[in-house]
Design an enzyme around this catalytic site. Structure first.
Site, PDB file in Angstrom:
ATOM      1  N   TYR A   1     -40.245 -26.633  -0.232  1.00  0.00           N
ATOM      2  CA  TYR A   1     -39.182 -26.789  -1.212  1.00  0.00           C
ATOM      3  C   TYR A   1     -38.908 -25.304  -1.794  1.00  0.00           C
ATOM      4  O   TYR A   1     -37.597 -25.025  -1.780  1.00  0.00           O
ATOM      5  CB  TYR A   1     -39.530 -27.631  -2.500  1.00  0.00           C
ATOM      6  CG  TYR A   1     -38.482 -27.760  -3.504  1.00  0.00           C
ATOM      7  CD1 TYR A   1     -37.206 -28.374  -3.028  1.00  0.00           C
ATOM      8  CD2 TYR A   1     -38.768 -27.280  -4.795  1.00  0.00           C
ATOM      9  CE1 TYR A   1     -36.444 -28.468  -4.152  1.00  0.00           C
ATOM     10  CE2 TYR A   1     -37.468 -27.482  -5.709  1.00  0.00           C
ATOM     11  CZ  TYR A   1     -36.541 -28.129  -5.442  1.00  0.00           C
ATOM     12  OH  TYR A   1     -35.467 -28.294  -6.404  1.00  0.00           O
TER      13      TYR A   1
ATOM     14  N   ASN B   1     -23.362 -38.294  -6.322  1.00  0.00           N
ATOM     15  CA  ASN B   1     -23.592 -39.601  -6.455  1.00  0.00           C
ATOM     16  C   ASN B   1     -24.639 -39.838  -7.748  1.00  0.00           C
ATOM     17  O   ASN B   1     -24.810 -40.670  -8.340  1.00  0.00           O
ATOM     18  CB  ASN B   1     -23.804 -40.612  -5.545  1.00  0.00           C
ATOM     19  CG  ASN B   1     -25.188 -40.036  -4.723  1.00  0.00           C
ATOM     20  OD1 ASN B   1     -25.159 -39.153  -4.098  1.00  0.00           O
ATOM     21  ND2 ASN B   1     -26.478 -40.975  -5.035  1.00  0.00           N
ATOM     22  N   SER B   2     -25.435 -38.646  -8.033  1.00  0.00           N
ATOM     23  CA  SER B   2     -26.599 -38.904  -8.811  1.00  0.00           C
ATOM     24  C   SER B   2     -26.841 -37.417  -9.647  1.00  0.00           C
ATOM     25  O   SER B   2     -26.277 -36.552  -9.258  1.00  0.00           O
ATOM     26  CB  SER B   2     -27.627 -39.733  -8.287  1.00  0.00           C
ATOM     27  OG  SER B   2     -28.631 -38.428  -7.834  1.00  0.00           O
TER      28      SER B   2
HETATM   29  N1  LIG Z   1     -33.717 -31.939 -11.681  1.00  0.00           N
HETATM   30  C1  LIG Z   1     -34.300 -30.855 -11.840  1.00  0.00           C
HETATM   31  O1  LIG Z   1     -35.255 -30.681 -12.774  1.00  0.00           O
HETATM   32  C2  LIG Z   1     -34.098 -29.894 -10.718  1.00  0.00           C
HETATM   33  C3  LIG Z   1     -34.725 -28.600 -10.917  1.00  0.00           C
HETATM   34  C4  LIG Z   1     -34.315 -27.574 -10.109  1.00  0.00           C
HETATM   35  C5  LIG Z   1     -33.384 -27.373  -9.179  1.00  0.00           C
HETATM   36  N2  LIG Z   1     -32.857 -28.640  -8.768  1.00  0.00           N
HETATM   37  C6  LIG Z   1     -31.843 -28.799  -7.856  1.00  0.00           C
HETATM   38  O2  LIG Z   1     -30.645 -29.717  -8.208  1.00  0.00           O
HETATM   39  C7  LIG Z   1     -30.108 -30.282  -7.229  1.00  0.00           C
HETATM   40  C8  LIG Z   1     -29.377 -31.725  -7.690  1.00  0.00           C
HETATM   41  O3  LIG Z   1     -30.895 -32.533  -7.763  1.00  0.00           O
HETATM   42  P1  LIG Z   1     -30.865 -33.511  -8.896  1.00  0.00           P
HETATM   43  O4  LIG Z   1     -31.959 -33.004  -9.770  1.00  0.00           O
HETATM   44  O5  LIG Z   1     -29.577 -33.760  -9.518  1.00  0.00           O
HETATM   45  O6  LIG Z   1     -31.371 -34.805  -8.026  1.00  0.00           O
HETATM   46  P2  LIG Z   1     -31.060 -36.276  -7.748  1.00  0.00           P
HETATM   47  O7  LIG Z   1     -30.539 -37.169  -8.769  1.00  0.00           O
HETATM   48  O8  LIG Z   1     -31.955 -36.532  -6.829  1.00  0.00           O
HETATM   49  O9  LIG Z   1     -29.570 -35.680  -6.658  1.00  0.00           O
HETATM   50  C9  LIG Z   1     -29.988 -35.198  -5.289  1.00  0.00           C
HETATM   51  C10 LIG Z   1     -28.562 -35.402  -4.675  1.00  0.00           C
HETATM   52  O10 LIG Z   1     -28.676 -35.095  -3.343  1.00  0.00           O
HETATM   53  C11 LIG Z   1     -28.322 -36.014  -2.457  1.00  0.00           C
HETATM   54  N3  LIG Z   1     -28.882 -35.643  -1.008  1.00  0.00           N
HETATM   55  C12 LIG Z   1     -30.147 -35.722  -0.673  1.00  0.00           C
HETATM   56  N4  LIG Z   1     -30.150 -35.692   0.735  1.00  0.00           N
HETATM   57  C13 LIG Z   1     -28.694 -35.615   1.047  1.00  0.00           C
HETATM   58  C14 LIG Z   1     -28.254 -35.129   2.286  1.00  0.00           C
HETATM   59  N5  LIG Z   1     -28.991 -35.227   3.389  1.00  0.00           N
HETATM   60  N6  LIG Z   1     -26.906 -35.023   2.424  1.00  0.00           N
HETATM   61  C15 LIG Z   1     -26.132 -35.353   1.425  1.00  0.00           C
HETATM   62  N7  LIG Z   1     -26.660 -35.546   0.032  1.00  0.00           N
HETATM   63  C16 LIG Z   1     -28.026 -35.439   0.159  1.00  0.00           C
HETATM   64  C17 LIG Z   1     -28.937 -37.324  -3.092  1.00  0.00           C
HETATM   65  O11 LIG Z   1     -28.201 -38.594  -2.317  1.00  0.00           O
HETATM   66  P3  LIG Z   1     -28.908 -39.949  -2.505  1.00  0.00           P
HETATM   67  O12 LIG Z   1     -28.860 -40.241  -3.778  1.00  0.00           O
HETATM   68  O13 LIG Z   1     -28.234 -40.463  -1.628  1.00  0.00           O
HETATM   69  O14 LIG Z   1     -30.480 -39.561  -2.159  1.00  0.00           O
HETATM   70  C18 LIG Z   1     -28.410 -36.993  -4.485  1.00  0.00           C
HETATM   71  O15 LIG Z   1     -27.086 -37.212  -4.716  1.00  0.00           O
HETATM   72  C19 LIG Z   1     -30.907 -30.082  -6.179  1.00  0.00           C
HETATM   73  O16 LIG Z   1     -30.423 -29.136  -5.228  1.00  0.00           O
HETATM   74  C20 LIG Z   1     -32.450 -29.655  -6.608  1.00  0.00           C
HETATM   75  O17 LIG Z   1     -33.175 -28.992  -5.606  1.00  0.00           O
HETATM   76  C21 LIG Z   1     -33.072 -30.054  -9.754  1.00  0.00           C
END
Ligand SMILES: NC(=O)c1ccc[n+]([C@@H]2O[C@H](COP(=O)([O-])OP(=O)(O)OC[C@H]3O[C@@H](n4cnc5c(N)ncnc54)[C@H](OP(=O)(O)O)[C@@H]3O)[C@@H](O)[C@H]2O)c1
Length: 298
Positions: A176, A23-24
């Site tokens: 984390y 969703n995001s």
């Molecule tokens: N952005 C970065 O720079 C970065 C860097 C390194 C790694 N990552 C990794 O990339 C991945 C995606 O993160 P993002 O950056 O896209 O952040 P994000 O926009 O916060 O997306 C995280 C997603 O995970 C969902 N989520 C969290 N807890 C959950 C649960 N219990 N069950 C199901 N869904 C859940 C969130 O749902 P809600 O919207 O309902 O909270 C959201 O859809 C993560 O694994 C993160 O560790 C991101």
């Protein structure tokens, strides 16, 4: 070689993809591009209204998309089982599973519905259970893919098996890092086990570098979001692992720029500890015990 972009994604017609946390942020970008290239995409989200809004947004961006929402809370094994049961019953085989959802650096130690530390429980154990429960559907298709979305932050992670879930002392960034190191230990072990069983499953890992998503909005890194690349660019390593014909099991993809924080995707190496086969086996066995999910390759 020209930089890899979403234009290089092959035709995915006839394939189904499940994307967690669709969703995001990176999950949404990944889901949208998979749908744009013809896959039927299941948006696996924990919140119905946020999931519905994302589905509408995706359909607005890709009017011909074949996509649906299915509720999944990775912090609750009952929900994970329900999702996997309903997928098996309603859809059957699965070609692409993107283990993307995650939570980061939660300020205090919190627990999942099953009593696991929240980051380890959501980021690792929830995906371990989900992947194991969907394994029959994945193995039913030759060359199906599993991509684990991890982080450069795995480098600060350490597997302390004496206090894996931070019961003695909680450090949010180290927790984390551990969960993201666990993602890598898991996916590399999945690759080894699939190969040993003669399965054609392709298990890869990806990290986005530093991408502008909701993940940082609650942290002190929020101020520096202007330095981040877009969520669309951050999703490219994931999309590479999920679709590129030359992606092989056990490979890891990340951005090619300075310190792997931004840029087009390339093959990268994880920290040496992510290739520790003893730690991976130990984590696997423990994860089977904790989740009650055992992997059946036969
Ligand atoms: N952005 C970065 O720079 C970065 C860097 C390194 C790694 N990552 C990794 O990339 C991945 C995606 O993160 P993002 O950056 O896209 O952040 P994000 O926009 O916060 O997306 C995280 C997603 O995970 C969902 N989520 C969290 N807890 C959950 C649960 N219990 N069950 C199901 N869904 C859940 C969130 O749902 P809600 O919207 O309902 O909270 C959201 O859809 C993560 O694994 C993160 O560790 C991101």
């Amino acid at each position: 070689m020209a930089p890899w972009t979403t234009n290089d994604i092959p035709d995915l017609s006839g394939k189904t993809a499940v994307v967690t946390g669709a969703n995001s942020g990176l999950g949404y970008e990944t889901a949208r591009e998979l749908a744009r290239h013809g896959a039927h995409v299941v948006l696996a989200c924990r919140d119905e209204s946020r999931g519905t809004e994302a589905l509408q947004r995706l359909r607005g961006a890709v009017p011909e998309a074949s996509a649906e929402l299915s509720l999944l809370d990775l912090a609750d094994l009952t929900s994970v089982r329900k999702f996997a049961d309903s997928y098996a019953g309603e859809r059957g085989d699965l070609e692409i599973l993107v283990d993307n959802a995650g939570v980061m650096a939660l300020p205090g130690r919190r627990q999942t519905a099953d009593g696991f530390e929240m980051q380890f429980g959501t980021n690792h154990l929830g995906h371990f259970a989900l992947t194991g429960l969907l394994l029959p559907q994945l193995l039913a298709r030759p060359g199906s893919r599993v991509v684990a979305v991890t982080s450069f932050g795995h480098k600060v992670g350490r597997m302390n098996f004496d206090d894996l879930q931070w019961e003695r002392s909680y450090r949010k960034w180290l927790a984390y890092g551990r969960s993201k190191l666990a993602n890598l230990l898991f996916i590399f072990e999945l690759d080894r086990r699939a190969r040993a069983a003669g399965a054609t499953l392709v298990a890869t890992a990806a990290h986005p570098g530093y991408a502008d998503t909701n993940l940082q909005s609650g942290t002190s890194f929020a101020w520096s979001s202007f330095m981040a690349q877009s969520a669309a660019d951050g999703a490219l390593p994931t999309l590479y692992g999920a679709t590129a014909p030359d992606a092989r099991g056990g490979e890891f993809f990340g951005p090619s720029g300075f310190l792997q924080q931004r840029g087009t995707p390339k093959r990268v190496r994880a920290a040496r500890k992510a290739y520790d086969v003893d730690a991976a086996r130990r984590l696997w066995e423990l994860s089977e015990q904790l989740t009650g999910v055992t992997y059946q390759f036969g």
